[in-house]
Enzyme design. Structure first.
Site, short mmCIF file in Angstrom:
data_model
loop_
_atom_site.label_atom_id
_atom_site.label_comp_id
_atom_site.label_asym_id
_atom_site.label_seq_id
_atom_site.Cartn_x
_atom_site.Cartn_y
_atom_site.Cartn_z
N CYS A 9 0.87 -1.18 0.00
CA CYS A 9 0.00 0.00 0.00
C CYS A 9 0.90 1.23 0.00
CB CYS A 9 -0.97 -0.03 1.19
SG CYS A 9 -0.16 -0.01 2.80
N ARG A 15 -3.13 -0.61 5.46
CA ARG A 15 -3.75 -1.70 4.68
C ARG A 15 -2.85 -2.91 4.46
NH1 ARG A 15 -5.19 2.17 -0.18
NH2 ARG A 15 -3.24 3.04 0.62
N ASP A 126 -7.97 3.89 1.19
CA ASP A 126 -7.00 4.36 2.18
C ASP A 126 -7.74 4.89 3.41
OD1 ASP A 126 -5.05 5.67 3.57
OD2 ASP A 126 -4.22 6.72 1.83
P1 4NP Z 1 -1.63 2.86 4.08
O1 4NP Z 1 -2.21 4.25 4.66
O2 4NP Z 1 -1.14 3.17 2.67
O3 4NP Z 1 -2.82 1.96 4.08
O4 4NP Z 1 -0.52 2.44 5.01
C1 4NP Z 1 -1.47 5.43 4.63
C2 4NP Z 1 -0.47 5.64 5.56
C3 4NP Z 1 0.25 6.83 5.56
C4 4NP Z 1 -0.02 7.79 4.62
C5 4NP Z 1 -1.02 7.58 3.68
C6 4NP Z 1 -1.74 6.40 3.68
N1 4NP Z 1 0.71 9.01 4.63
O5 4NP Z 1 0.38 9.89 3.81
O6 4NP Z 1 1.64 9.16 5.42
#
Ligand code: 4NP
Length: 157
Positions: A9, A15, A126
């Site tokens: 992800c 995720r 997300d």
């Molecule tokens: P992930 O969620 O991709 O599901 O781990 C996110 C975690 C951090 C960020 C964006 C989405 N971020 O912008 O730091």
């Protein structure tokens, strides 16, 4: 030979570590732990070395899962090492395909929700900037997709 699967992800704190944890738990429950080598990674290195987001860990715990993975960015060698690289949304998949060093490794990139067996959704949203319902939604979608993935890999053998 073990099937090597990498879940990917954006940040590798919500995720994909959740997907890795659910798949591990389901494989164990099915007595098929030895069939898989599982890991997860992110497209950005911003959270490198961090535990999963505390909100994701809390929701996971409610469902009986414990996430132990520490965030790490994807590296070129992952494209050769893993058999299957599963992205969560369009952006993840586009970026993974662009990062793949050649056509053979690009073909390993697939969409997590393509393995869903009950839900008709085309991406795992997300949850980072949203509320509690987003985290619950991620868990139920990933449970459905991991169930399908386990079945599909059995059928492949
Ligand atoms: P992930 O969620 O991709 O599901 O781990 C996110 C975690 C951090 C960020 C964006 C989405 N971020 O912008 O730091």
């Amino acid at each position: 030979m073990k099937k090597k699967i990498l879940f990917v992800c954006l940040g590798n704190i919500c995720r994909s570590p959740m997907a890795e944890t659910i798949m591990q738990a389901m494989a164990k429950e099915a007595g098929r732990e030895a069939e898989f080598e599982l890991d997860s990674a992110g497209l950005i290195a911003y959270h490198e070395g961090e535990e999963a987001d505390p909100r994701m860990r809390q929701h996971a715990a409610r469902h009986g899962y414990r996430i132990t993975h520490l965030s790490r960015p994807i590296r070129e060698s992952d494209f050769r090492y893993f058999d299957l690289i599963l992205g969560m949304d369009d952006s993840n998949i586009d970026r993974l395909k662009r990062l793949a060093p050649d056509l053979e490794t690009e073909a390993k990139v697939q969409r997590m929700t393509d393995y869903c067996c009950q839900r008709m959704e085309d991406h795992v949203p997300d949850p980072y900037y949203g509320g509690a319902s987003g985290f619950e939604h991620v868990i139920s979608l990933l449970e459905d997709a991991c169930r399908g993935l386990l079945e599909n890999l059995k059928a492949d053998d």
